[in-house]
Design an enzyme around this catalytic site. Structure first.
Site, PDB file in Angstrom:
ATOM      1  CD  GLU A 121      43.036  43.278  36.433  1.00 55.01           C
ATOM      2  OE1 GLU A 121      41.985  43.844  36.067  1.00 55.01           O
ATOM      3  OE2 GLU A 121      44.118  43.394  35.808  1.00 55.01           O
ATOM      4  CB  VAL A 122      40.757  38.194  41.162  1.00 56.62           C
ATOM      5  CG1 VAL A 122      39.396  37.538  41.161  1.00 56.62           C
ATOM      6  CG2 VAL A 122      41.851  37.153  41.369  1.00 56.62           C
TER       7      VAL A 122
END
Length: 129
Positions: A121-122
């Site tokens: 997840e960014v």
């Protein structure tokens, strides 16, 4: 006792070289060699120590397994710029942008997978107005 911060996480991977290339190219992390030929990926004040599957360093997790991690990284860049960079590296975004809640507050997040199928997840922090 009060915990202050997270120093590192150990990531078990199938191939350290492939992992280093991916995280350096896609997420801008830096390779660090330490100890007796140990490899880590540095970012900010933290790092990911890498263990190669079936060749882990002791002590280790009870059942180290490639692809079992779900990691969230905060970017300073606008999320649309991060998305463009990630996609330019040939990485498929599998989710987002979506609103999430992080340790310090609201996030806008995207999701993709690394070479071991860990969920990455960014996210960018959403400033409250």
């Amino acid at each position: 006792m009060q915990i202050d911060s997270l120093d590192h996480i150990v990531l078990t991977v199938k191939n350290i070289d492939v992992t280093v290339d991916f995280y350096a190219q896609v997420l801008g992390m830096k390779k660090e060699v330490f100890g007796e030929d140990r490899i880590a990926l540095k970012f900010g004040d933290q790092k990911l120590n890498l263990h190669e599957f079936n060749n882990e360093f002791e002590p280790k997790a009870l059942k180290p397994t490639p692809g079992s991690a779900d990691l969230c990284f905060i970017v300073k860049d606008p999320l649309d710029e991060a998305m463009s960079h990630i996609e330019a590296q040939g990485v498929k975004i599998i989710g987002g942008p979506v609103n999430r809640t992080g340790a310090k507050g609201p996030l806008l997040s995207i999701y993709f997978r690394d070479p071991d199928n860990n969920l990455i997840e960014v996210a960018s922090e959403v400033n409250a107005v």
